[in-house]
Design a protein around this motif. Structure first.
Motif, PDB file in Angstrom:
ATOM      1  N   UNK A 293      21.577   9.623  -7.815  1.00 53.71           N
ATOM      2  CA  UNK A 293      21.367  10.673  -6.830  1.00 53.71           C
ATOM      3  C   UNK A 293      22.343  10.564  -5.674  1.00 53.71           C
ATOM      4  N   UNK A 294      22.479  11.662  -4.929  1.00 52.79           N
ATOM      5  CA  UNK A 294      23.394  11.661  -3.784  1.00 52.79           C
ATOM      6  C   UNK A 294      22.890  12.517  -2.633  1.00 52.79           C
ATOM      7  N   UNK A 295      21.802  13.245  -2.820  1.00 55.55           N
ATOM      8  CA  UNK A 295      21.319  14.167  -1.786  1.00 55.55           C
ATOM      9  C   UNK A 295      19.837  13.936  -1.522  1.00 55.55           C
ATOM     10  N   UNK A 309      12.063   7.606 -14.902  1.00 56.02           N
ATOM     11  CA  UNK A 309      13.373   7.011 -15.154  1.00 56.02           C
ATOM     12  C   UNK A 309      13.282   5.784 -16.062  1.00 56.02           C
ATOM     13  N   UNK A 310      12.050   5.412 -16.434  1.00 56.73           N
ATOM     14  CA  UNK A 310      11.851   4.271 -17.319  1.00 56.73           C
ATOM     15  C   UNK A 310      11.638   4.781 -18.737  1.00 56.73           C
ATOM     16  N   UNK A 311      12.432   4.335 -19.713  1.00 54.80           N
ATOM     17  CA  UNK A 311      12.237   4.781 -21.096  1.00 54.80           C
ATOM     18  C   UNK A 311      10.824   4.500 -21.583  1.00 54.80           C
ATOM     19  N   UNK A 342      21.823  11.527 -14.381  1.00 54.42           N
ATOM     20  CA  UNK A 342      22.866  12.105 -15.235  1.00 54.42           C
ATOM     21  C   UNK A 342      22.717  11.700 -16.699  1.00 54.42           C
ATOM     22  N   UNK A 343      21.618  10.997 -17.037  1.00 56.93           N
ATOM     23  CA  UNK A 343      21.370  10.616 -18.417  1.00 56.93           C
ATOM     24  C   UNK A 343      21.950   9.276 -18.813  1.00 56.93           C
TER      25      UNK A 343
END
Length: 596
Positions: A293-295, A309-311, A342-343
């Motif tokens: 992330x950036x924003x 975000x955890x598989x 971003x995958x």
């Protein structure tokens, strides 16, 4: 002609006569606290004449320690919570001593229920006159007033001080006479003047600073009570001020510590996530960057559901570890994969501890990107493989030369005498020996991705013994194996486990330059597999044992110091442990414990 009677006037005259000549003190007091009417008995009780009292409020002749209670009850009368109240109260006599009384107060209202004035009945308590024996008690009351913790002040509508309790001397260094007549704002810190204007309602509390006589400022918590006249206009202000300097200093210290902690967390190179069981509550900038992330929008997306975000294969573990932390337990570091916004998949490690955030229980999680560390370890692993292969090269070359010599000899015999079956059997055996040695060498030299499969530890160790047999012979060392099982299977990366035992057995051989036996013991212990490798070398001093396995630390002249570090790392990746026991002159034992 007879004058017509006026019953109303007669009733008023009777009331006035009864009021004035009543044996107990009586007073009518407006809702602002000012005397409207008093009788002779009250004048006798407090020593002030009628004209003197009509220019005062009831607070002016009330003992400082009784003001607060009296005002609270008066407020309840005004609000309708009480219809009357009874109170033991002390008045300040004109001569300076205190008079003990029983006060009964009620309130008169108009037809609409609006308060008009208070009706007070004041009766001097029997036996509370200032006899010689009780002068001591009066002195005691004065002493209590002087030791009062709070400053009690009574101000006019323009904030001019009309009365202040003796505590002003102890807390601000002034005599009462020095501040009476001054406006409060003359003592207040300039930066707090705007705060004083924020008083809302007739009762309010704020914190501010007042100037000490020594010119430093003292923090107070001030409770203000606004007293209004019958028209609603502010007439007087009563205040109770408590010294909170120590509390304020503690709050400022805590605020500073919290800000330092916030800065530490915000600028930490590790990702920090604070969450409850439902959603994320906070994440620092390192955490946002780690997850791609950036924003601020990315940050909000992350905090909505951090577990996304955890598989899937790690999801249940993540929830269990968060649950442990929520129960007040610490969940130690464990490795997992994370899927960025971003995958991209990254390798990380996380540790969770219980905490409190915004006064609610939460879980504090530290997340570290270990992708680079993993790549470095892989390079070290490969480097160590090549290092071991190089050290084995001489022995392997010697071992290969022997079968090559036999092959050449039998080739010459066949050229001279013709082929014979026994020649082919010997040639085949020697070629198989060369193939085995070359295969093991390639395993060491070729970098391979870790692949877990069901492997036979007994077979792997026999393969390692075959590879190291030449070096053992050159050092006059025997490799002895003790195992009652024909096979013991476990989930492992066969090449990595093979490297573990090459490193350990090779070290055992090199620890005995004068020869000896290396004993390899394999056995099952419950759901664990134990492998012990013992030598009878010179041993390792106890003070050096903790350093064994550290990068680049070695006790050998030509060692790299990486072998045991990589060995230990491989064992940990297989959820196992390694223990080293050694005595000078008695040898060293490596015990490897692995799950079956």
């Amino acid at each position: 002609m007879a004058r017509k009677r006026n019953p109303d006037k007669e009733n008023i005259a009777l009331f006035d006569s009864a009021f004035r000549h009543a044996p107990i003190g009586m007073a009518l007091v407006d809702i602002g606290g000012r005397f409207l009417k008093i009788n002779d008995a009250l004048s006798r009780i407090v020593g002030f004449g009628e004209e003197e009292l009509l220019n005062r409020t009831f607070l002016d002749i009330t003992h400082p320690d009784d003001i607060y209670t009296d005002v609270v009850y008066a407020d309840q009368l005004l609000s309708g919570k009480l219809e009357t109240y009874r109170l033991e109260k002390r008045y300040v006599h004109k001569e300076g001593h205190f008079v003990h009384t029983l006060l009964n107060a009620s309130i008169m209202r108009d037809e609409r229920g609006n308060p008009l004035y208070f009706i007070s009945h004041i009766q001097e308590k029997p036996g509370c006159g200032l006899t010689e024996g009780e002068l001591h008690d009066e002195e005691m009351y004065r002493l209590i007033a002087e030791k009062s913790q709070d400053i009690i002040a009574y101000c006019s509508a323009d904030l001019r001080i009309r009365y202040v309790s003796p505590a002003v001397k102890r807390l601000l260094g002034y005599e009462a006479e020095e501040v009476i007549g001054l406006k409060c704002i003359h003592l207040q810190h300039p930066d707090d003047l705007q705060e004083a204007k924020k008083i809302i309602g007739d009762i309010d509390t704020l914190t501010c600073r007042f100037r000490h006589k020594d010119n430093h400022y003292v923090w107070f918590e001030c409770t203000y009570r606004i007293i209004r006249d019958s028209s609603g206009k502010i007439e007087n202000i009563l205040s109770f001020s408590r010294d909170i300097t120590e509390r304020r200093q503690a709050e400022e210290k805590l605020a500073l510590q919290e800000e330092q902690y916030r800065q530490l967390v915000e600028h930490s190179p590790d990702a920090v996530l604070i969450a409850n069981m439902e959603k994320g509550l906070y994440m620092n900038e390192s955490g946002v960057r780690l997850l791609g992330g950036s924003s601020e929008e990315d940050k909000r997306t992350i905090l909505e559901n951090p577990l996304r975000f955890i598989p899937v294969q790690y999801g249940e573990i993540g929830r269990l570890r968060n649950g442990l932390a929520a129960e007040g337990k610490t969940a130690e570091f464990f490795e997992l994969e994370l899927v960025r916004l971003d995958g991209q998949i990254i390798e990380a490690e996380a540790r969770s501890v219980p905490t409190v955030f915004q006064n609610e229980p939460a879980v504090y999680t530290i997340i570290r990107d270990i992708s680079e560390r993993k790549r470095t370890l892989e390079l070290l692993n490969n480097s160590e493989k090549l290092s071991v292969a190089g050290q084995l090269a001489a022995g392997i070359a010697h071992e290969i030369r022997n079968p090559l010599t036999a092959i050449r000899g039998f080739h010459q015999l066949m050229q001279k005498n013709g082929p014979k079956k026994e020649y082919f059997d010997i040639l085949s055996s020697e070629l198989s020996r060369i193939e085995l040695i070359l295969t093991e060498l390639l395993v060491l030299a070729k970098p391979q991705q870790a692949k877990f499969a069901n492997g036979d530890i007994v077979a792997i160790i026999y393969q390692v013994m075959a590879l190291l047999e030449t070096q053992a012979i050159m050092n006059n060392v025997r490799l002895l194996i003790r195992c009652t099982e024909r096979s013991l299977f476990m989930m492992c990366d066969e090449n990595q486990i093979k490297q573990v035992f090459i490193n350990i057995i090779k070290n055992a051989i090199e620890a005995m330059p004068d020869g000896g036996d290396v004993i390899i013991e394999i056995k099952r212990a419950a759901e664990r597999l134990l492998v012990r490798v013992s030598d009878r070398g010179g041993g390792i001093p106890q003070h050096l044992l903790p350093r064994i396995g550290q990068p680049f630390y070695t006790t050998k002249e030509e060692g790299t110091g990486l072998g045991l570090m990589i060995t230990n790392n491989i064992i940990e990746n297989h959820k196992g442990t390694m223990k080293i026991e050694s005595r000078i002159g008695a040898g060293t034992t490596f015990t490897i414990e692995l799950p079956i």
